[in-house]
Every structure is written in structure tokens, then in C-alpha cells.
Design an enzyme around this catalytic site. Structure first.
Site, PDB file in Angstrom:
ATOM      1  N   GLY A 120      38.179 -15.015 -29.795  1.00 37.75           N
ATOM      2  CA  GLY A 120      39.181 -14.363 -30.643  1.00 37.75           C
ATOM      3  C   GLY A 120      40.243 -15.328 -31.110  1.00 37.75           C
TER       4      GLY A 120
ATOM      5  N   SER B 291      40.479 -16.664 -35.008  1.00 37.63           N
ATOM      6  CA  SER B 291      40.893 -16.450 -36.404  1.00 37.63           C
ATOM      7  C   SER B 291      41.506 -15.067 -36.620  1.00 37.63           C
ATOM      8  CB  SER B 291      39.687 -16.583 -37.334  1.00 37.63           C
ATOM      9  OG  SER B 291      39.222 -17.902 -37.358  1.00 37.63           O
TER      10      SER B 291
ATOM     11  N   GLU C 114      33.488 -27.884 -28.498  1.00 41.88           N
ATOM     12  CA  GLU C 114      32.582 -27.260 -29.467  1.00 41.88           C
ATOM     13  C   GLU C 114      31.793 -28.331 -30.217  1.00 41.88           C
ATOM     14  OE1 GLU C 114      34.572 -24.461 -31.966  1.00 41.88           O
ATOM     15  OE2 GLU C 114      32.760 -23.918 -33.069  1.00 41.88           O
TER      16      GLU C 114
END
Lengths: 386, 370
Positions: free
Chosen positions: A126, A128, A243
Site C-alpha cells: 500500500g 501509491s 525490489e
């Protein structure tokens, strides 16, 4: 296992994959229909865990394998080689898992990590919001103290798999008076509660893997704050840096396999219409090959440098940019190869993958943001208004 | 900026020492001099040769301390960044190892010492029988004479001898021919890059008495030619990367200083993004080139030949991309002779056709795809 010779380890895993990965789960793309893709991704994640291959980089205390980077790379390469799907919980396992391992409390690690790895509990991210995309630090979702926990009000968007997730790692504003970056915290949100409503968003390819998440006094308990209050931006930056690690490598290395599929497609269609063979597309096939090989070399270089603890500079941004743009080009070339056969039911996964790929230059930092990051790494002056 | 996996321990010292030598012997003023007509290769080449830098690569086991191909390729980033006036990659990676490998020790020593200049007619890469195959620029006819033709021969008009890969039946042999021999015509090209002048060489019935064979002319030297030609590509890629780095470095410095509309022009995204793309092209080139050089050092087989060709394509285009971004970002100054950027651009234009024109390299990749 961590002491096992990498080649022997690789061979053992390859043999296991050959038996564990059904034909129907191989070579699925982002264009594969959700009702096929999601169950396969979930089942593959479960099967990797049951087989004792999940959590390669995690410490054994939380169910991981504690393997070296070389062993982890072997696992990634072998899965790519076999055309295995990305495990459904990869956002949790590969991104939030490392955040929790680094910043979480012992109780949080023991509570959340094992079920995450086993795919018993699925996670979504959660970050953007409608008004905070590239400018993530402008996020407005508020967490207001309530007893010894918080109530959360606001809205998140582009939340992949929110509709099937059990938990969300959430960025919230805990101090509206602090400077933008200092007022943000990261918390764990349980998705199954009255204050959370999820509305699917249909994407450009027609599937609904991402969602809007509306938070209306959703409850977060005291033990669900990760790290310290106000430390959320640091945690988010760490999440974005991991990431770009091995889960990105997996995506990038898959491009080589898709290139082989493209050659198959060219040969297959040429058997029906000899004029539309490899010679017709020769120049662009060579371009695609060069892009694929440079991508592969850069990704391996990044993994190698990480393993040796050398600074990466802006190379991860170069890799993300080059991967996303090369992937779009490759899929686009496939459309041109298909020509008037673009509506052929047999090739719809390719067409949907092309449509989906438009998102790849947007999510995880747009191409424009990546170029800004690279320019900053070059030492170019900031152009932002003070 | 470079990751150093696979680079020998002495590499850092070597590079530092080469940098110091080039600071002294090959300042940018020498490039201006070359365009003004100073003979090339000149004093910088002699200094490099005297200090032993041309003998870095060997075609045999040079022992544990011998520089690897990756070492030489990364060192070539320094000669590339300085636009050294001399055929460094050709001589250090191809000519000298090939001469030494075939027992022409005295000539190899003279070339390495800078007292003789040998220009190499490069073999061209192609794809056949499932692998990379080099085709020779000349043939041996049944009567024993040599005929052939090669364009873009670096320092062809300055060299006393020509090194010529020769096709003979289905074998490859290597010959050394005096540039002044009967039947040899060397025509200097128009000077595009004064630090690397080229020539067109035509061999027409060169008599056997003029030809010195390196090794037995009836034995097959294809393996040695293949090794040396691959090493040449790896080192030429290094020179291209070094030049591209230097051009980008100059440009970042310029756009950080140059002000328009009250701010440095490097703060504009249009400028930033173009330079970011140039940086990306260079780093992609570097990653693949290093990988290729390492695989040559590891003695990997044909499996990497497509990567070698892809690396040549990427390195040749990355330095063009960097030069074009640089010229644009410098505005009117980028277009001016005195700015020096065009020196790098000219070198890039000449070198991108080595060891074969880009389209030929791409055609070889295409045939190698399946």
C-alpha cells in the site's frame, strides 16, 4: 545446503523442478488469463515451500534457507530456464520480507514471516495514492492514534492483489506537521476488517489484478507498526532497493526466454507464409538480441557486485529502464510478426502481455523518474524548485 | 566506475601507471598536432612501446602474472579516452600475439619496441557451420601468389609490413608482406581520424618470394587467428568504452557549468534524460564487454561468439550515442573544431567499421540466431 557446491545444488534443484512443475504452468506470461495465472502462481509458491526451496535469502530462524547469493542466482536461473511462474506472494517474500527481517521486531518476524513464505497468508503493497504517485512522499493517508493502536483514513491505488491479500504493508502519514519525509510510517494492515474496502480496477489488458483500497477507520494494532514512528520513508526506500534485487533479475532473465519464443513464432508463421520469415524481421531481431544480451550481462553484473558488497550506483535504474523498454520492444516486434494474425486466439497471451507491458515503464518508478535518478548519479544539478 | 570481478590484483597499479604515462605522453594537444600534420604514430606510441605496453597480451600461457584479456581491455579504456595516436588494439591484441605465437619472435620484438610498424588486414567475422568463422582478406592462388583487398586498414600507409590472414583452400594461414613489395598497392584514405589514419590495400599476384609465412603455410592457423581476432574485438570494445566515458565526463562538467535562463542547463530534464540514456548505453556496453572478455580468459567455446558480436555492436553504438548527446548538449560549442568532441566522434566513426562494417557484424548475429 548453503555449503553445497553451487553446481551440485543447481543440478539437484533442476531435477526437482522437472518433477514438480507441470507443463501447464510453464511459460505463462502477464498476458495469461487470471483464472489460469493466479492459481498456478499460488500453487507454485506453495510447492516451492513444501519442497524446501523457498526463502533462499532469508535466515533459517524464520523459515528461510540462508543461502549465498550464488545459490540464490542458481535458483532464479533454473526457474527461468524451466519457464516457471513467479510465486504469487513474491511481493511479500522478496520485498516486504527483507524489510521486516531488517527493521521488524522479533515478535513480528515470528508472527508474519513463516505464513508469508508458505503462501498461507498473501501480501500486498500500500504505497501509491491518487495524489501521490511518482511524488510518493506527498502521501495523505492518515493514521490517527486510537487507544494503543491507530485508525487509518485515506485511499490507496494500484494495489496489486489487494482483493486476495490477507495483509498489506502500508505507508501512512503519522505526523502531518513534520517535514514531508519525516512524517511517514510503515504499518501492517489486516485486510479482512470492516474499515477496509477493495474495489478492483480493470487494467489495459482487461484483467483486474490491481485495486483501489479505501480505508475508513481501519484498525491497526500497536504491534503492527514496523520500525519506528516516522521511519517509514527509510523503510520504503529500502523496499524499493530490494525490489531491484533477485525478483527483478528473474523478470529480466525471462526476456531471453521470450526472445526464443519470438523466434519460434516467426518460424511458425513463416511456415504458412514464407515471405514473413526471419529475413523480413532480421534487423529488429538482431536489435532485440543485442538488447537481450546486454540486459542479461548488466543484471548478472549487478547481482555479482551486490554479492561482493560493491556500490551499485544508479545501475539498478539503468537495468529497470532497459528491461522495461526492451521488453516493450520485444513484444511490439511480436505484434508486427503476427501482422493480421494479431486476433488469432492462439496468440492472445502475447497480445495481452504487450498491452500489460505498457505498465512496466510506469510501475516501480516511471522511466522518467529512473532517468532523473541516473542523472543525479552523474552529478547533474537538481532542477526541482526549492 | 568499473566492476572489477576477474581482474588481476596488479591491475589497479598497471592502470595507474598507464594513466600517468599517457598524461605525460599523450595530452589532448597531441591530437590537435596530429590534425595539423604531425606524423603518427608519434612520440606517445614510442613512449608506450618503450615502456612495454604493447606486449601485454600473449597468445600462449604467459604464466599466472600475465595480464588477462579483461585486464588489457580495461587498460584500453585509457588509450581510448586519450585518443592515443597509434593502432593499440590492433597491435597489442592481434598483431604481436599472432607474430609471437607463430615464432616470428624478432619481428614481434621490433613491433613491441616500436621500431617496426606492422599494419594488420583484419579478418571479417561471419557465421557458418554453427559457429563464428573469420574470413581472410586475401587468397593464395594455386601458383603460390597472393591476391586480395582490404579497406579501412589502420595505419596501412604508415606501416613497413602488412600482416595478412590468407585463405588457402579451406584453411587459414598468416603471411607477412612488405608494404613496398611488387603487386602491393597501398592507397591512403582521406583523413577522417588523424590519430588513426586508414588505407585501402590491394594485393595482386604478390610473388611467393615476397611472402614470409608465419608458420607452415599448409597448416591451419584458423584457431590462432580466431583467438587473436576475438581478443582484438574485446580490446577495441575497451577503447570505445573509454572514449565514451571521457565524452560523457566532459559533457556532465559542461552542462553543470553552462548557464542559460539563469540556471545550469544540466538541471533541465531534457538534457538530463539524454545524458542518462548515454550513460545507460555505456554501462550496458561495459557489462557485456567485460563478460565477453572474461569468457575469453576462461577459454569458453563458441557459445559466447554471439555475445562477442553483440558486444561489438553495442560498444560501437554506445560511443556514437555518447558523442551525439555530447555535441548536442554543448550547443554551438559542440559544433566547433576547438571543442575537441569531434575528435572522439571521428574515432567512433572509423572504429565502428572494425573489424567489419556494422551491417556485416549484424548479419553474422542474424545467421547465428538459429
Amino acid at each position: 545446503m548453503a555449503n553445497e557446491d553451487v553446481a551440485a545444488f543447481r543440478a539437484r534443484f533442476r531435477e526437482w523442478v522437472a518433477g514438480a512443475l507441470p507443463e501447464t504452468w510453464r511459460d505463462l506470461t502477464r498476458g495469461t488469463p487470471e483464472e489460469v495465472l493466479l492459481p498456478a502462481r499460488r500453487a507454485w509458491g506453495e510447492r516451492l515451500h513444501a519442497g524446501g526451496w523457498a526463502g533462499a535469502g532469508w535466515p533459517p530462524a524464520y523459515g528461510g534457507l540462508g543461502l549465498t547469493v550464488e545459490h540464490q542466482v542458481a535458483l532464479v536461473e533454473e526457474q527461468v530456464r524451466a519457464g516457471a511462474p513467479e510465486p504469487l506472494n513474491s511481493n511479500g517474500v522478496e520485498i516486504f520480507g527483507p524489510v521486516l527481517i531488517r527493521y521488524g521486531s522479533e515478535a513480528q518476524k515470528l508472527r508474519y514471516l513463516p505464513p508469508m513464505l508458505a503462501h498461507r497468508e498473501l501480501w500486498c503493497q500500500g504505497f501509491s495514492e491518487p495524489q501521490a504517485g511518482s511524488d510518493l512522499a506527498g502521501l495523505r493517508t492518515r493514521a490517527i492514534p486510537d487507544g494503543d493502536g491507530w485508525l487509518v483514513r485515506g485511499q490507496k491505488v494500484w494495489t496489486t492483489y489487494a482483493h486476495c491479500a490477507d495483509h498489506c504493508y502500508l505507508l501512512v502519514r503519522t505526523d502531518p506537521d513534520a517535514p514531508r519525509h519525516a512524517g511517514i510510517s510503515m504499518m501492517i494492515l489486516d485486510m479482512d476488517q470492516p474499515g477496509v474496502s477493495v474495489r478492483p480496477l480493470r487494467n489495459i489488458a482487461g484483467s483486474s489484478e490491481f485495486n483501489e483500497v479505501f480505508l475508513d477507520d481501519a484498525r491497526i494494532e500497536a504491534g503492527q507498526l514496523v520500525g519506528d514512528l516516522g521511519q517509514g520513508w527509510e523503510l520504503a526506500a529500502y523496499a524499493l532497493s530490494v525490489e531491484r534485487g533477485l525478483s527483478f533479475a528473474e523478470r529480466a532473465l525471462k526476456v531471453a526466454r521470450e526472445f526464443e519464443r519470438l523466434l519460434d513464432m516467426v518460424d511458425g508463421l513463416a511456415s504458412e507464409d514464407p515471405g514473413r520469415g526471419a529475413e523480413r524481421f532480421a534487423e529488429r531481431l538482431v536489435d532485440a538480441f543485442v538488447r537481450t544480451r546486454t540486459l542479461h550481462a548488466l543484471v548478472v553484473e549487478i547481482i555479482d557486485r551486490s554479492a561482493r558488497g560493491e556500490p551499485l550506483g544508479s545501475l539498478p535504474s539503468v537495468a529497470k529502464l532497459h528491461w522495461s523498454e526492451s521488453h516493450q520492444e520485444l513484444l511490439r516486434l511480436g505484434l508486427d510478426v503476427l501482422g493480421q494474425r494479431v486476433g488469432d486466439p492462439e496468440h492472445q497471451d502475447w497480445v495481452r502481455a504487450f498491452l500489460f507491458s505498457r505498465g512496466e515503464t510506469i510501475y516501480g518508478g516511471t522511466s522518467e523518474i529512473q532517468r532523473n535518478v541516473i542523472a543525479k548519479g552523474l552529478g547533474l544539478p537538481s532542477g526541482r524548485a526549492a | 566506475m568499473s566492476g572489477l570481478a576477474g581482474v588481476s590484483e596488479q591491475h589497479r597499479l598497471l592502470r595507474q601507471s598507464l594513466r600517468e604515462l599517457l598524461d605525460d605522453a599523450s595530452p589532448i594537444t597531441r591530437v590537435h598536432d596530429a590534425y595539423a600534420g604531425s606524423p603518427v604514430p608519434g612520440e606517445a606510441w614510442d613512449a608506450l612501446a618503450r615502456a612495454g605496453w604493447l606486449s601485454l597480451a600473449t597468445d600462449d600461457d604467459g604464466g599466472p602474472d600475465a595480464p588477462t584479456t579483461l585486464d588489457v581491455a580495461i587498460l584500453a579504456e585509457e588509450t581510448g579516452a586519450r585518443l592515443l595516436a597509434g593502432p593499440f588494439a590492433h597491435t597489442a591484441a592481434f598483431t604481436i600475439p599472432l607474430l609471437r605465437g607463430s615464432g616470428a619472435t624478432a619481428l614481434a620484438d621490433a613491433v613491441a619496441a616500436g621500431t617496426e610498424l606492422v599494419a594488420a588486414l583484419m579478418p571479417a567475422p561471419g557465421w557458418g557451420d554453427g559457429g563464428l568463422r573469420w574470413s581472410a582478406p586475401a587468397l593464395r592462388r594455386p601458383d603460390g601468389t597472393l591476391s586480395g583487398r582490404a579497406a579501412g586498414v589502420a595505419f596501412g600507409a604508415q606501416a613497413a609490413h602488412l600482416l595478412v590472414p590468407v585463405g588457402s583452400g579451406d584453411r587459414l594461414a598468416v603471411a607477412c608482406v612488405p608494404a613496398g613489395a611488387a603487386g602491393v598497392t597501398v592507397t591512403a584514405d582521406a583523413v577522417l581520424d588523424a590519430t588513426r589514419p586508414t588505407a585501402t590495400v590491394v594485393l595482386e599476384g604478390v610473388a611467393p618470394g615476397e611472402v614470409r609465412w608465419l608458420g607452415d603455410p599448409d597448416a591451419d592457423a584458423a584457431a590462432a587467428v580466431d583467438r587473436c581476432a576475438r581478443r582484438f574485438v574485446a580490446v577495441l570494445d575497451g577503447e570505445a568504452i573509454g572514449a565514451a566515458d571521457e565524452v560523457l565526463r566532459r559533457t556532465v562538467a559542461y552542462v553543470s557549468e553552462r548557464r542559460q535562463f539563469g540556471v545550469p542547463i544540466g538541471s533541465f530534464q531534457a538534457v538530463k534524460h539524454r545524458l542518462a540514456d548515454a550513460f545507460g548505453a555505456i554501462e550496458l556496453a561495459r557489462s557485456l564487454a567485460y563478460r565477453v572478455a572474461r569468457s575469453l580468459d576462461d577459454g569458453d567455446g563458441d557459445g559466447d561468439a554471439r555475445d562477442l558480436l553483440a558486444s561489438r555492436v553495442q560498444c560501437a553504438s554506445a560511443v556514437m550515442t555518447a558523442c551525439e548527446a555530447a555535441i548536442q548538449a554543448h550547443g554551438g560549442y559542440g559544433f566547433a573544431w576547438e571543442q575537441e568532441l569531434h575528435f572522439f566522434y571521428r574515432r567512433a566513426i572509423v572504429d565502428r567499421a572494425q573489424p567489419a562494417p556494422p551491417d556485416d557484424v549484424r548479419a553474422a548475429i542474424r545467421r547465428g540466431l538459429r
